[in-house]
Scaffold this active site. Structure first.
Site, PDB file in Angstrom:
ATOM      1  N   VAL A  11       0.991  -1.180  -0.100  1.00 46.51           N
ATOM      2  CA  VAL A  11       0.090   0.062   0.173  1.00 46.51           C
ATOM      3  C   VAL A  11       0.649   1.300   0.117  1.00 46.51           C
ATOM      4  O   VAL A  11       0.531   2.348  -0.660  1.00 46.51           O
ATOM      5  CB  VAL A  11      -0.968   0.076   1.342  1.00 46.51           C
ATOM      6  CG1 VAL A  11      -1.486   1.457   1.407  1.00 46.51           C
ATOM      7  CG2 VAL A  11      -2.016  -1.058   0.951  1.00 46.51           C
ATOM      8  N   THR A 121      -5.440  -0.614   7.058  1.00 41.95           N
ATOM      9  CA  THR A 121      -6.941  -0.966   7.462  1.00 41.95           C
ATOM     10  C   THR A 121      -7.116  -1.161   8.970  1.00 41.95           C
ATOM     11  O   THR A 121      -6.158  -2.090   9.674  1.00 41.95           O
ATOM     12  CB  THR A 121      -7.171  -2.480   6.787  1.00 41.95           C
ATOM     13  OG1 THR A 121      -7.186  -2.201   5.313  1.00 41.95           O
ATOM     14  CG2 THR A 121      -8.768  -2.898   6.902  1.00 41.95           C
ATOM     15  N   GLU A 154      -7.586   2.467   2.214  1.00 36.91           N
ATOM     16  CA  GLU A 154      -7.021   2.068   0.793  1.00 36.91           C
ATOM     17  C   GLU A 154      -7.878   1.053   0.148  1.00 36.91           C
ATOM     18  O   GLU A 154      -7.969  -0.111   0.867  1.00 36.91           O
ATOM     19  CB  GLU A 154      -5.576   1.633   0.623  1.00 36.91           C
ATOM     20  CG  GLU A 154      -4.889   1.589  -0.462  1.00 36.91           C
ATOM     21  CD  GLU A 154      -5.200   2.525  -1.501  1.00 36.91           C
ATOM     22  OE1 GLU A 154      -4.810   3.850  -1.357  1.00 36.91           O
ATOM     23  OE2 GLU A 154      -6.059   2.336  -2.704  1.00 36.91           O
ATOM     24  N   ILE A 256     -17.958 -13.232  -8.588  1.00 30.80           N
ATOM     25  CA  ILE A 256     -18.756 -14.499  -8.308  1.00 30.80           C
ATOM     26  C   ILE A 256     -18.088 -15.698  -8.914  1.00 30.80           C
ATOM     27  O   ILE A 256     -18.881 -16.739  -9.353  1.00 30.80           O
ATOM     28  CB  ILE A 256     -20.359 -14.392  -8.598  1.00 30.80           C
ATOM     29  CG1 ILE A 256     -20.212 -14.096 -10.325  1.00 30.80           C
ATOM     30  CG2 ILE A 256     -20.725 -13.408  -7.746  1.00 30.80           C
ATOM     31  CD1 ILE A 256     -21.711 -14.155 -10.854  1.00 30.80           C
ATOM     32  N   GLY A 263      -7.400 -15.876  -0.510  1.00 36.18           N
ATOM     33  CA  GLY A 263      -6.560 -15.667   0.121  1.00 36.18           C
ATOM     34  C   GLY A 263      -5.869 -14.396   0.064  1.00 36.18           C
ATOM     35  O   GLY A 263      -6.832 -13.463   0.118  1.00 36.18           O
ATOM     36  N   CYS A 266      -5.362  -9.378   2.907  1.00 36.00           N
ATOM     37  CA  CYS A 266      -6.473  -8.581   3.464  1.00 36.00           C
ATOM     38  C   CYS A 266      -8.049  -9.408   3.785  1.00 36.00           C
ATOM     39  O   CYS A 266      -8.267  -9.314   4.742  1.00 36.00           O
ATOM     40  CB  CYS A 266      -6.663  -7.726   2.180  1.00 36.00           C
ATOM     41  SG  CYS A 266      -5.571  -6.470   1.904  1.00 36.00           S
ATOM     42  N   LYS A 269      -7.865 -11.853   6.923  1.00 34.79           N
ATOM     43  CA  LYS A 269      -7.583 -11.101   8.216  1.00 34.79           C
ATOM     44  C   LYS A 269      -8.676 -10.001   8.375  1.00 34.79           C
ATOM     45  O   LYS A 269      -8.941  -9.856   9.427  1.00 34.79           O
ATOM     46  CB  LYS A 269      -5.987 -10.280   7.998  1.00 34.79           C
ATOM     47  CG  LYS A 269      -6.122  -8.881   8.317  1.00 34.79           C
ATOM     48  CD  LYS A 269      -4.569  -8.651   7.978  1.00 34.79           C
ATOM     49  CE  LYS A 269      -4.327  -7.006   7.188  1.00 34.79           C
ATOM     50  NZ  LYS A 269      -5.156  -6.154   7.604  1.00 34.79           N
ATOM     51  N   LYS A 327      -3.279 -14.811  -5.979  1.00 33.88           N
ATOM     52  CA  LYS A 327      -4.002 -14.516  -7.023  1.00 33.88           C
ATOM     53  C   LYS A 327      -3.149 -14.025  -8.473  1.00 33.88           C
ATOM     54  O   LYS A 327      -1.951 -13.839  -7.902  1.00 33.88           O
ATOM     55  CB  LYS A 327      -4.916 -13.278  -6.901  1.00 33.88           C
ATOM     56  CG  LYS A 327      -4.585 -12.153  -6.384  1.00 33.88           C
ATOM     57  CD  LYS A 327      -5.658 -10.998  -6.343  1.00 33.88           C
ATOM     58  CE  LYS A 327      -5.078  -9.729  -6.379  1.00 33.88           C
ATOM     59  NZ  LYS A 327      -6.290  -8.731  -6.182  1.00 33.88           N
ATOM     60  N   ARG A 334       0.628 -14.669   0.789  1.00 34.67           N
ATOM     61  CA  ARG A 334       0.207 -14.642   2.122  1.00 34.67           C
ATOM     62  C   ARG A 334      -1.418 -15.170   2.121  1.00 34.67           C
ATOM     63  O   ARG A 334      -2.158 -14.973   1.281  1.00 34.67           O
ATOM     64  CB  ARG A 334       0.111 -13.147   2.632  1.00 34.67           C
ATOM     65  CG  ARG A 334       1.369 -12.532   3.064  1.00 34.67           C
ATOM     66  CD  ARG A 334       1.317 -11.204   3.251  1.00 34.67           C
ATOM     67  NE  ARG A 334       1.027 -10.022   2.537  1.00 34.67           N
ATOM     68  CZ  ARG A 334       1.275  -8.866   2.693  1.00 34.67           C
ATOM     69  NH1 ARG A 334       1.053  -8.105   3.728  1.00 34.67           N
ATOM     70  NH2 ARG A 334       1.050  -8.033   1.724  1.00 34.67           N
TER      71      ARG A 334
HETATM   72  N1  LIG Z   1      -1.921  -5.438   0.354  1.00 38.48           N
HETATM   73  C1  LIG Z   1      -3.205  -4.718   0.174  1.00 38.48           C
HETATM   74  O1  LIG Z   1      -3.680  -5.133  -1.186  1.00 38.48           O
HETATM   75  C2  LIG Z   1      -3.955  -3.845   0.933  1.00 38.48           C
HETATM   76  C3  LIG Z   1      -4.768  -3.168   0.365  1.00 38.48           C
HETATM   77  C4  LIG Z   1      -5.891  -2.307   1.107  1.00 38.48           C
HETATM   78  C5  LIG Z   1      -5.450  -2.111   2.342  1.00 38.48           C
HETATM   79  N2  LIG Z   1      -4.276  -2.930   3.009  1.00 38.48           N
HETATM   80  C6  LIG Z   1      -4.170  -2.571   4.279  1.00 38.48           C
HETATM   81  O2  LIG Z   1      -2.680  -1.494   4.049  1.00 38.48           O
HETATM   82  C7  LIG Z   1      -1.904  -1.868   5.341  1.00 38.48           C
HETATM   83  C8  LIG Z   1      -0.446  -2.219   5.022  1.00 38.48           C
HETATM   84  O3  LIG Z   1      -0.595  -3.495   4.241  1.00 38.48           O
HETATM   85  P1  LIG Z   1       0.722  -3.783   3.269  1.00 38.48           P
HETATM   86  O4  LIG Z   1       0.049  -4.991   2.409  1.00 38.48           O
HETATM   87  O5  LIG Z   1       1.123  -2.770   2.382  1.00 38.48           O
HETATM   88  O6  LIG Z   1       1.703  -4.196   4.429  1.00 38.48           O
HETATM   89  P2  LIG Z   1       3.225  -4.587   4.176  1.00 38.48           P
HETATM   90  O7  LIG Z   1       3.557  -5.711   5.177  1.00 38.48           O
HETATM   91  O8  LIG Z   1       3.558  -4.851   2.617  1.00 38.48           O
HETATM   92  O9  LIG Z   1       4.095  -3.526   4.424  1.00 38.48           O
HETATM   93  C9  LIG Z   1       4.125  -2.922   5.627  1.00 38.48           C
HETATM   94  C10 LIG Z   1       5.520  -2.031   5.722  1.00 38.48           C
HETATM   95  O10 LIG Z   1       5.452  -1.322   6.870  1.00 38.48           O
HETATM   96  C11 LIG Z   1       6.851  -1.317   7.394  1.00 38.48           C
HETATM   97  N3  LIG Z   1       6.974  -0.786   8.843  1.00 38.48           N
HETATM   98  C12 LIG Z   1       6.391  -1.558   9.832  1.00 38.48           C
HETATM   99  N4  LIG Z   1       6.456  -0.758  10.795  1.00 38.48           N
HETATM  100  C13 LIG Z   1       7.071   0.555  10.868  1.00 38.48           C
HETATM  101  C14 LIG Z   1       7.214   1.589  11.320  1.00 38.48           C
HETATM  102  N5  LIG Z   1       7.242   1.897  12.697  1.00 38.48           N
HETATM  103  N6  LIG Z   1       7.778   2.700  10.581  1.00 38.48           N
HETATM  104  C15 LIG Z   1       7.885   2.587   9.387  1.00 38.48           C
HETATM  105  N7  LIG Z   1       7.697   1.417   8.658  1.00 38.48           N
HETATM  106  C16 LIG Z   1       7.210   0.408   9.173  1.00 38.48           C
HETATM  107  C17 LIG Z   1       7.096  -2.659   7.150  1.00 38.48           C
HETATM  108  O11 LIG Z   1       8.647  -2.975   7.409  1.00 38.48           O
HETATM  109  C18 LIG Z   1       6.679  -2.884   5.785  1.00 38.48           C
HETATM  110  O12 LIG Z   1       7.670  -2.597   4.789  1.00 38.48           O
HETATM  111  C19 LIG Z   1      -2.543  -3.065   6.123  1.00 38.48           C
HETATM  112  O13 LIG Z   1      -3.280  -2.582   7.210  1.00 38.48           O
HETATM  113  C20 LIG Z   1      -3.339  -3.751   5.025  1.00 38.48           C
HETATM  114  O14 LIG Z   1      -4.548  -4.078   5.671  1.00 38.48           O
HETATM  115  C21 LIG Z   1      -3.606  -3.525   2.183  1.00 38.48           C
END
Ligand SMILES: NC(=O)c1ccc[n+]([C@@H]2O[C@H](COP(=O)([O-])OP(=O)(O)OC[C@H]3O[C@@H](n4cnc5c(N)ncnc54)[C@H](O)[C@@H]3O)[C@@H](O)[C@H]2O)c1
Length: 446
Positions: A11, A121, A154, A256, A263, A266, A269, A327, A334
């Site tokens: 994100v 999220t 997001e 659908i 998986g 998101c 979880k 996907k 994950r």
């Molecule tokens: N992946 C998706 O498709 C998606 C879509 C929408 C929303 N989200 C939400 O967005 C959030 C992030 O998801 P993601 O998939 O990008 O996670 P991710 O695990 O890919 O990335 C998280 C990043 O945060 C960093 N981090 C952790 N602690 C930190 C700190 N104190 N300071 C700075 N950086 C730090 C980690 O090192 C990592 O690089 C989650 O809440 C997720 O649910 C994800």
């Protein structure tokens, strides 16, 4: 506008590069030194179509920088995005430790007004927690600096993340502060040129909107998988049913597709986190619990079919596996259904020859070197001498394979298709044993 993004994961990195691409000056802060070093060398840690050139271009232009220096990051941006992970806690609720750690960091270093944006999220009430955290650290410091906390969830889809961020369906902004709303409007102005996509609401509704969206999508999938399992037992073809119901605009064709379960980082979880949040306020989220249960069960459907064909003991068997990512168009593994299948195949004694267009490195990282997993360089190579082909991910490259070649390479012409990519009748005519999901024909063959 000067923007700071904490967390350069799927994100954070995508959002940061898209904001830089329209001209904002974006500083990304991450605690992972290796990731930051690699990004500074132009190496992108994840696979996402279109991301690499966008990151490189904006990094070279000086609009997108990467650092582990949190103080410099806080100093840089008027807007401070929190885009760190919110993984499940032991009981499935969202673990907020990373979000709150960033709130602490921002509060420790801020010396000018900031708009703090929850992009991760997070459960309803988190913006309040972030606000309290920042206020209490500022108080400890004896600092009097204005700040607002905004919820801006997001909705990007992995595999199409750049396109989704460039042309979002909607931009949800949760805030009741006029100043903060104006800053967010200005930030996102370039994305609203064709049509207004911004939806302003209160913070709690914005936080719940994200969960409601993901839970609705997960519900559609589990519902369809339930119908598929019924279709199979009733001798109906779920693909005909899918087309039959999708043509109703109230239902629609999106999301659908029956398959071997959802998986990713998101849906599993977020469904779980909302169940726990509901439990916490004494509400039994019956639909969500069923959605989760159906999905857990659906992840075992391929193995059930494999056992139906080969029996329980797979010692001496080799399975060709196409698709490891959860996907297509991502390398994200994950909660991927392939992981459940791999564990079950190994448990039953099988050896796996696997191929995925993007997730091979990630698979290697997760499972290391083991005798019962051989990663093959091409989808064709994965077939050689295998007892059956299993499809876990609907990559484009798997949609129209050379079936003569498959037949020639496999020891037996058996396909377990977890994504219903092929036509059962056509494959039956070619002499294949074909097991799809929810397709009466696979039962009729027995
Ligand atoms: N992946 C998706 O498709 C998606 C879509 C929408 C929303 N989200 C939400 O967005 C959030 C992030 O998801 P993601 O998939 O990008 O996670 P991710 O695990 O890919 O990335 C998280 C990043 O945060 C960093 N981090 C952790 N602690 C930190 C700190 N104190 N300071 C700075 N950086 C730090 C980690 O090192 C990592 O690089 C989650 O809440 C997720 O649910 C994800």
């Amino acid at each position: 506008m000067k923007v700071t993004v904490f967390g350069v994961g799927y994100v954070g990195l995508v959002q940061a590069s898209v904001l830089a691409d329209v001209g904002h000056e974006v500083c990304c802060v991450d605690v992972d030194q290796d990731k930051v070093d690699r990004l500074n060398q132009g190496l992108i840690p994840i696979y996402e179509p279109g991301l690499e050139p966008m990151v490189r271009h904006n990094h070279d232009a000086g609009r997108l920088t990467f650092t582990t220096d949190a103080a410099a990051g806080v100093h840089h941006g008027k807007v401070q995005f929190i885009a760190v992970g919110t993984p499940p806690d032991e009981d499935g609720s969202a673990d907020l430790q990373y979000v709150l750690a960033v709130a602490d960091t921002i509060a420790r270093h801020m010396d000018s007004p900031k708009v703090v944006v929850d992009k991760s999220t997070v459960p309803v009430g988190t913006a309040d927690k972030v606000r309290q955290r920042i206020a209490s650290v500022l108080k400890e410091r004896g600092a009097d600096v204005a700040f607002q906390v905004v919820s801006n969830p997001e909705f990007l889809k992995e595999g199409a993340a750049v396109a989704d961020c460039m042309r979002p369906d909607r931009i949800v902004i949760g805030s009741d502060d006029e100043v903060a709303i104006e800053v967010m409007r200005e930030l996102y102005e370039p994305f609203n040129r064709q049509q207004e996509r911004t939806v302003i609401m209160d913070v709690r509704s914005a936080e719940l909107t994200k969960y409601a969206a993901n839970c609705m999508l997960a519900t559609k999938i589990s519902f369809m998988n339930e119908m598929a399992n019924l279709a199979e037992k009733l001798g109906a073809d779920i693909e005909a049913v899918r087309r039959g119901i999708g043509s109703d605009p109230r239902i629609g064709y999106h999301f659908i597709y029956p398959g071997c379960g959802y998986g990713g980082s998101c849906f599993p979880k977020d469904v779980q986190a909302l169940i726990r949040a509901a439990d916490g306020i004494g509400h039994d989220a019956k639909i969500l619990k069923a959605v989760e249960q159906v999905n857990d069960d659906q992840k075992t459907v391929l193995m059930r079919n494999i056992r139906r064909h080969f029996g329980d003991d797979l010692k001496g068997r080799t399975i060709a596996l196409w698709g490891l990512a959860f996907k297509p168009n991502t390398d994200d593994m994950r909660e991927a259904p392939s992981r459940v299948l791999l564990a079950a195949l190994w448990e039953a004694g099988a050896r796996v020859q696997a191929y995925d267009p993007e997730a091979m490195e990630e698979t290697q990282r997760i499972f290391g070197h083991r005798d019962n997993l051989v990663l093959m360089g091409t989808k064709e190579a994965a077939l050689k001498g295998a007892d059956a082909l299993v499809i876990c991910t609907e990559w484009q490259a798997f949609r129209a394979p050379d079936f003569d070649f498959i037949q020639q390479e496999l020891r037996q012409p058996v396909i377990f298709d977890g994504r219903n990519l092929y036509d059962p009748e056509r494959l039956a005519k070619r002499g294949f044993h074909y097991y799809g999901i929810g397709r009466g024909l696979s039962i009729n063959q027995e």
